[in-house]
Design a protein around this motif. Structure first.
Motif, short mmCIF file in Angstrom:
data_model
loop_
_atom_site.label_atom_id
_atom_site.label_comp_id
_atom_site.label_asym_id
_atom_site.label_seq_id
_atom_site.Cartn_x
_atom_site.Cartn_y
_atom_site.Cartn_z
N HIS A 162 0.83 -1.20 0.00
CA HIS A 162 0.00 0.00 0.00
C HIS A 162 0.87 1.26 0.00
O HIS A 162 0.57 2.25 -0.68
N PHE A 163 1.98 1.21 0.76
CA PHE A 163 2.88 2.37 0.82
C PHE A 163 3.57 2.59 -0.53
O PHE A 163 3.67 3.71 -1.02
N TYR A 164 4.03 1.48 -1.14
CA TYR A 164 4.75 1.59 -2.41
C TYR A 164 3.84 2.10 -3.53
O TYR A 164 4.30 2.77 -4.45
N VAL A 165 2.57 1.75 -3.47
CA VAL A 165 1.63 2.22 -4.49
C VAL A 165 1.56 3.74 -4.50
O VAL A 165 1.45 4.38 -5.56
N HIS A 206 8.87 -6.31 -6.38
CA HIS A 206 9.46 -7.33 -5.52
C HIS A 206 8.47 -7.79 -4.44
O HIS A 206 8.35 -8.99 -4.13
N ALA A 207 7.73 -6.83 -3.89
CA ALA A 207 6.75 -7.16 -2.86
C ALA A 207 5.64 -8.05 -3.42
O ALA A 207 5.17 -8.99 -2.76
N GLN A 208 5.24 -7.75 -4.65
CA GLN A 208 4.22 -8.57 -5.28
C GLN A 208 4.70 -9.99 -5.50
O GLN A 208 3.95 -10.96 -5.35
N ARG A 209 5.97 -10.12 -5.87
CA ARG A 209 6.53 -11.46 -6.08
C ARG A 209 6.55 -12.23 -4.76
O ARG A 209 6.21 -13.41 -4.71
N HIS A 243 8.68 1.75 -7.55
CA HIS A 243 8.09 0.75 -8.43
C HIS A 243 8.80 -0.59 -8.34
O HIS A 243 8.15 -1.66 -8.27
N HIS A 244 10.14 -0.57 -8.29
CA HIS A 244 10.87 -1.83 -8.26
C HIS A 244 10.62 -2.58 -6.95
O HIS A 244 10.61 -3.80 -6.90
#
Length: 621
Positions: free
Chosen positions: A91-94, A105-108, A100-101
């Motif tokens: 949520h923070f990275y969004v 990585h978080a999604q992976r 973005h990178h």
């Protein structure tokens, strides 16, 4: 299956690396209201990376063959917390375009974590089938942990008690783990995958349970091709199956769904997917049976099925309370309606068959007519279901357009009082029978025998009614009234059958008569008694008490005046040979002859005890 778990318009992260799932608004893993510091975020991400990667099924053989929740429960809880932290980080990275990178990585990592949790979810469900079987779940749901339980446990063998506690502990842990994983996966946007695993395993358990109960899927056409004995066996199997299924199988699944998916709407879709088809099929069976050709012997199985559905209805309504399972409730109601229709039709056909009975063959000896036995046995069996029948006929008042008139009924049909209404219906069926018996009594040429026939048959009717639940419906007044009718019939029989015998004796047996008149009186009595005895020796009174009452009543009317007459001329008998020839019977002979009557064979059916009984009861008079 339509997803119930995504509140974001974007796709699930399991399907694309560039999208970010949003958590449901009700989830405990919702986005924090205060931002994380970058250093704290990096620390949590590093820990999550290390732990999730460790349990990546694709990274090494260890996580492939080992269960996280089995090996280290503390680490399992840490894993779930790391997934929650990972979701917060996403949520923070969004919101940070420069990250973005890190988001990729978080999604992976999230996909790896979800694969791990899917595996754990499957393993817990699969390895705990015995602990999570519906029977155990239903039993545990009704168990309370009170002081009474501790007292009961003292009576249980130590090892057995410990074994039970261990099973319950393992089941509780498995339940808790499933709930934690489900909450985590659903809040992470992977609810569909979680539900799919759950429904596949649990549905197989339900389907296997129904199969083991012996229930077969049969269409109405398939049922019609079977003989009734086979269908009856299947109905018995179904009655047991529906009880076990509702009280254990479906109830247990509903409880487990509610527990595992307590924080999600997924419990409805899961339970519906698991149990709806099996329950719908089970509850559709009575409807199929009700469409078969109607006959009186099928009535009681229809009633049994109606009874069990009615009994289970509160539980069916509660267990299948979801809108998505409304078809199950509807099918239960439909089966009740169709069974009710079939039962009312069968009762009407039964009455019609009585009305149309046209047998013209008199029953030998004035015994109980086969129609009487059949109808009363049937009515008594129906009496066991009076409560159900009152419900079935509640909105269908008794229509008495045929003879006999309804005014002859002791009970008045009433829409406001179902019990009174069903009592009137039972009385009506018996009244139709009695009117048919009146007609059959006219087939006898001997009027006395016709009265004996009516007495025998009414005695059977009253005796059967007294001996079954019908007595509570008909009431003591009805029974007493018809017992009085029996006495009237027997009195008429005695009057018609023995009047000539009584009239053959002098009006005053102790009055002195000329010898020739006395001899004529004895001869007249001999002839009348002999004729009556020979005529009636093949007549029958099947019921023992009634048989004895009639014989004693006859003896009390005949033997005392004959004995007085006999004793009056006893001295002359010794001195007058001509008088001796005229006297064929001593008073004791009459009692013996009467004792032989009403066995229907023409051969003595009496015993010394019977003769002695008649003699003693006459003497007591």
């Amino acid at each position: 299956m339509k997803s119930l778990f995504f509140h974001s318009s974007k796709s699930s992260p399991s399907r694309t690396l560039s999208s970010t799932p949003s958590s449901p608004s009700h989830s405990s893993h919702a986005r924090p209201s205060t931002p994380l510091s970058e250093s704290m975020l990096e620390s949590k991400m590093s820990h999550a990376d290390s732990l999730i990667t460790k349990w990546d099924p694709e990274s090494s053989s260890y996580p492939k063959i080992t269960s996280l929740f089995f090996e280290n429960r503390r680490e399992a809880r840490d894993f779930l917390k790391s997934v929650s932290d990972l979701q917060r980080a996403m949520h923070f990275y969004v919101s940070d375009s420069s990250s973005h990178h890190r988001l990729v990585h978080a999604q992976r990592l999230m996909q790896i974590a979800m694969k791990r949790l899917q595996k754990e979810f499957y393993q817990i469900l699969a390895t705990n089938r015995d602990h999570l079987d519906p029977d155990s779940i239903s039993a545990r749901s009704t168990t309370t942990t009170s002081d009474d339980d501790d007292e009961d446990a003292d009576t249980v063998d130590g090892d057995a008690g410990e074994s039970i506690k261990e099973v319950e502990r393992e089941a509780s842990l498995a339940n808790s783990d499933l709930r934690s994983i489900a909450d985590c996966m659903i809040s992470s946007g992977y609810g569909k995958e979680c539900v799919k695993i759950y429904t596949i395993i649990r549905r197989s358990i339900v389907d296997e349970g129904v199969y083991r109960l012996g229930v077969e899927k049969l269409s109405p056409n398939g049922l019609n091709k079977l003989d009734w004995e086979t269908v009856e066996d299947k109905i018995k199997i179904w009655i047991n199956a529906i009880k076990v299924s509702v009280k254990t199988l479906f109830s247990g699944e509903r409880i487990l769904c509610d527990q595992v998916f307590s924080a999600s709407d997924a419990k409805e879709s899961c339970f519906s997917e698991i149990c709806k088809d099996a329950a719908f099929g089970l509850l559709g069976f009575p409807e199929s049976v009700s469409k078969s050709k109607k006959s009186p012997e099928k009535m009681f199985r229809f009633l049994d099925m109606y009874d069990v559905i009615s009994e289970l209805w509160p539980e069916i309504e509660s267990i299948f309370s979801f809108e998505s399972t409304s078809v199950v409730r509807s099918q239960a109601v439909t089966s009740l309606v169709k069974l009710g229709d079939a039962i009312r039709t069968t009762v009407a056909d039964f009455e019609s068959a009585m009305q149309k009975d046209s047998s013209r063959m008199p029953v030998p000896g004035g015994g109980v007519h086969p129609l009487t036995r059949y109808v009363m046995n049937y009515v008594c069996f129906l009496g066991d279901y009076s409560g159900i029948l009152a419900d079935i006929f509640a909105d269908y008042p008794l229509q008495t357009q045929t003879q006999p008139p309804a005014a002859m009924l002791e009970h008045s049909p009433s829409a406001e009082d179902p019990i009174s209404s069903i009592a009137a219906r039972f009385e009506w069926l018996i009244l139709v029978l009695l009117c048919k018996l009146d007609g059959k009594a006219e087939l006898y040429k001997d009027v006395a025998l016709s009265y004996l026939f009516l007495a025998n048959n009414l005695q059977y009717v009253v005796s059967k009614a007294r001996g079954c639940d019908v007595r509570f419906l008909l009431g003591e007044e009805w029974l007493s009234k018809n017992e009085s009718k029996i006495r009237q019939y027997t009195a008429n029989y005695e009057r018609m059958a023995w009047a000539k015998v009584l009239l053959s004796l002098p009006p005053n047996p102790t009055a002195k008569l000329p010898l020739e008149e006395a001899k004529a009186a004895f001869r007249s009595f001999n002839s009348a008694f002999d004729t009556a005895y020979r005529t009636q020796k093949t007549w029958i009174v099947p019921e023992g008490n009634l048989r004895d009452e009639i014989k004693v009543s006859i003896a009390r009317k005949i033997v005392p005046p004959y004995r007085a007459f006999y004793e009056k001329y006893r001295v002359l008998l010794r001195n007058e040979p001509h008088l001796q020839v005229a006297v064929r019977f001593a008073p004791e002979d009459l009692e013996n002859y009467l004792s032989d009557l009403f066995y229907g064979t023409g051969v003595s059916g009496s015993t010394a005890g019977t003769k002695s009984s008649v003699h003693s009861r006459v003497s007591a008079r």
